[in-house]
Design a protein around this motif. Structure first.
Motif, PDB file in Angstrom:
ATOM      1  N   ARG A 122      32.822  -3.622  20.743  1.00 61.74           N
ATOM      2  CA  ARG A 122      33.869  -4.957  20.783  1.00 61.74           C
ATOM      3  C   ARG A 122      35.141  -4.169  19.700  1.00 61.74           C
ATOM      4  NH1 ARG A 122      29.507  -8.913  20.617  1.00 61.74           N
ATOM      5  NH2 ARG A 122      29.622  -9.810  22.134  1.00 61.74           N
ATOM      6  N   ALA A 123      34.498  -3.405  18.648  1.00 57.12           N
ATOM      7  CA  ALA A 123      35.246  -2.667  17.795  1.00 57.12           C
ATOM      8  C   ALA A 123      36.734  -1.941  18.922  1.00 57.12           C
ATOM      9  CB  ALA A 123      35.281  -2.407  16.654  1.00 57.12           C
ATOM     10  N   ILE A 124      35.833  -1.793  19.572  1.00 55.31           N
ATOM     11  CA  ILE A 124      36.770  -0.388  20.956  1.00 55.31           C
ATOM     12  C   ILE A 124      37.618  -1.490  20.720  1.00 55.31           C
ATOM     13  CG2 ILE A 124      36.873   1.484  22.511  1.00 55.31           C
ATOM     14  CD1 ILE A 124      35.711   2.179  20.177  1.00 55.31           C
ATOM     15  N   GLY A 143      45.108  -3.246  20.443  1.00 52.77           N
ATOM     16  CA  GLY A 143      46.268  -3.027  19.054  1.00 52.77           C
ATOM     17  C   GLY A 143      46.067  -4.393  17.894  1.00 52.77           C
ATOM     18  N   LEU A 144      45.083  -4.675  17.892  1.00 55.70           N
ATOM     19  CA  LEU A 144      44.256  -4.780  16.765  1.00 55.70           C
ATOM     20  C   LEU A 144      43.972  -3.537  15.223  1.00 55.70           C
ATOM     21  CD1 LEU A 144      42.257  -7.733  17.648  1.00 55.70           C
ATOM     22  CD2 LEU A 144      44.436  -8.261  16.818  1.00 55.70           C
ATOM     23  N   GLU A 145      44.616  -4.156  14.299  1.00 52.29           N
ATOM     24  CA  GLU A 145      44.614  -3.495  12.712  1.00 52.29           C
ATOM     25  C   GLU A 145      43.239  -3.467  12.885  1.00 52.29           C
ATOM     26  OE1 GLU A 145      48.193  -3.222  11.167  1.00 52.29           O
ATOM     27  OE2 GLU A 145      49.654  -2.503  11.984  1.00 52.29           O
ATOM     28  N   GLY A 146      42.589  -2.758  11.941  1.00 52.28           N
ATOM     29  CA  GLY A 146      41.883  -2.918  10.729  1.00 52.28           C
ATOM     30  C   GLY A 146      41.804  -2.002   9.516  1.00 52.28           C
ATOM     31  N   PRO A 147      40.543  -2.500   8.804  1.00 46.54           N
ATOM     32  CA  PRO A 147      41.235  -1.746   7.168  1.00 46.54           C
ATOM     33  C   PRO A 147      40.981  -0.196   7.673  1.00 46.54           C
ATOM     34  CG  PRO A 147      39.065  -2.731   7.676  1.00 46.54           C
ATOM     35  CD  PRO A 147      40.086  -2.485   8.556  1.00 46.54           C
TER      36      PRO A 147
END
Length: 457
Positions: free
Chosen positions: A215-217, A223-227
């Protein structure tokens, strides 16, 4: 000073700049070796009754035809298939381990990478590259830790590794790669409480994190951003999940030593922490020819981690998850039967008064080792009713890189695993699967491998 290193930057560069053609033959061979091993134990894991309960739960998460459940072949969304297959790999404690990192590197990683590769029609070469880099990320993070386990490192480090591996397989770089790892980090989970209690949720923590990686991929590609500072930030992995760390292993090994080459096989379906006890007892019994009925007491002297993981008392009413992590139980099985196999954790065996009585004679003690992550050396001392005493110290436990399983022994384990599946594989299917993995880098589409993982193909 090693702490001045930017750990995530080193790993990102390693993921982006390593290609299949950079992998030595020894790395490719090791990768295929542990893909074979992990698929085998995942096939065997289909026999565990809780798998059907998990399938029922996963079916509530939605439908899709992206990837398949190993052995039984159901088509599911990739994240759902990864969850079930990850659980099957780890639910019998038979999957390989990277001992210095205290990480089962292939459970989260292989289940998620195969599901993702199947959904996106990736090749065998892409899978080998992805697995190699995923294992590097998971185990180099684990090796930097200098404190004892609190969170379940196989699931949390495994998820970060799996996310890196899927990015490598797909050629995802730059912001998308960094975001994927940050998104995965925001969701990683799993604690040692399930281990202490012997809960079946221990293996499900593997499945949960395999699904999380997939799901992270998906989120990063949307286009979602992560820390970004996920390892050394104030709430990064090394500060939040662990008590202390030293980045020297990462600094010294990244890009120089592929970690898949230093993974340990698990010859027995038990916690790796109990393998030294089994190995020692088998060696002593071969050398001195005593029987289980002659034993008065068994003393095991082992590092703190072994005491923590398998030093629990044997007890009536325990389930298989508890027994696999009980030194007394596995020692009794080894002495009474000469080996420890998947059928030794059936309800009848768990209630066997002979096993329970002999297991009560096993005592696990601390040795002189202070390293909180060490799994060796182990000393095993047997005292007979006659007063005779036999003792052995094992520095390199069977299955370790220093005392490896030979190819034929690996195949014996693989065949036994496939034959123990909920739908047993016959010799033709087993031989076909072995050949597919031997030729993995020649496979243009991972679906051609997965079709061999379904027993009624």
């Amino acid at each position: 000073m090693s702490q001045s290193i930017n750990a995530i930057a080193l790993l990102l560069a390693h993921i982006e700049n390593t290609h299949f053609d950079d992998l030595p033959d020894s790395t490719i061979t090791a990768c295929k070796t542990f893909i074979l091993d992990s698929l085998g134990v995942g096939i065997s894991g289909s026999r565990v009754p809780q798998v059907s309960k998990l399938k029922h739960a996963v079916n509530q998460w939605g439908e899709g035809k992206q990837a398949q459940v190993w052995v039984t072949g159901e088509w599911l969304p990739a994240a759902s298939a990864a969850a079930i297959n990850g659980y099957q790999i780890h639910n019998q404690e038979w999957d390989c381990v990277h001992e210095p990192a205290v990480v089962h590197p292939m459970a989260v990683i292989l289940s998620s990478l195969v599901a993702y590769a199947q959904a996106h029609n990736l090749s065998g070469k892409q899978l080998i590259l992805g697995v190699t880099l995923a294992v590097d990320v998971a185990t180099l993070i684990g090796q930097c830790v200098t404190s004892s386990l609190k969170f379940f490192r196989p699931s949390v480090c495994g998820c970060l590794g799996a996310t890196a591996g899927m990015c490598a397989m797909s050629g995802l770089k730059g912001e998308t790669l960094a975001n994927a790892l940050g998104i995965a980090y925001s969701q990683i989970s799993g604690t040692m409480q399930s281990h202490i209690e012997g809960s079946s949720m221990l293996a499900m923590q593997i499945g949960v994190n395999a699904a999380t990686a997939v799901r992270a991929i998906d989120m990063a590609q949307a286009g979602l951003e992560g820390p970004k500072d996920i390892l050394q930030g104030p709430y990064g992995y090394f500060h939040l999940f662990e008590d202390s760390y030293d980045l020297a292993p990462l600094r010294d090994k990244v890009g120089r030593e592929f970690q898949i080459e230093v993974v340990s096989h698990k010859p027995f379906p038990t916690g790796r922490a109990g393998h030294g006890t089994i190995d020692g007892l088998q060696r002593l019994q071969r050398s001195h020819d005593f029987t289980a009925q002659e034993v008065a007491k068994i003393d095991v002297y082992a590092p703190p981690l072994i005491n923590k993981l398998v030093g629990r008392p044997i007890k009536s009413g325990m389930d298989a998850s508890y027994a696999k992590l009980c030194n007394g139980y596995v020692a009794a099985c080894a002495l009474l039967k000469g080996d420890v196999g998947v059928t030794d954790f059936s309800p009848d065996c768990l209630a066997d008064p002979q096993i329970l009585a002999l297991g009560g004679k096993v005592f696990t003690h601390l040795n002189q080792v202070s390293d909180p992550n060490a799994l060796a050396p182990v000393s095993v001392a047997v005292t007979l009713l006659s007063g005779q005493q036999f003792q052995i110290e094992i520095a390199d436990v069977l299955g370790s890189p220093q005392n490896p399983l030979g190819r034929q022994t690996q195949l014996v384990k693989f065949r036994a695993a496939c034959e123990s599946a909920v739908k047993p594989f016959d010799e033709h299917n087993i031989a076909f699967l072995i050949k597919r993995i031997d030729q993995l880098e020649q496979i243009p589409n991972i679906n051609h491998l997965v079709e061999a993982l379904v027993s009624n193909r």
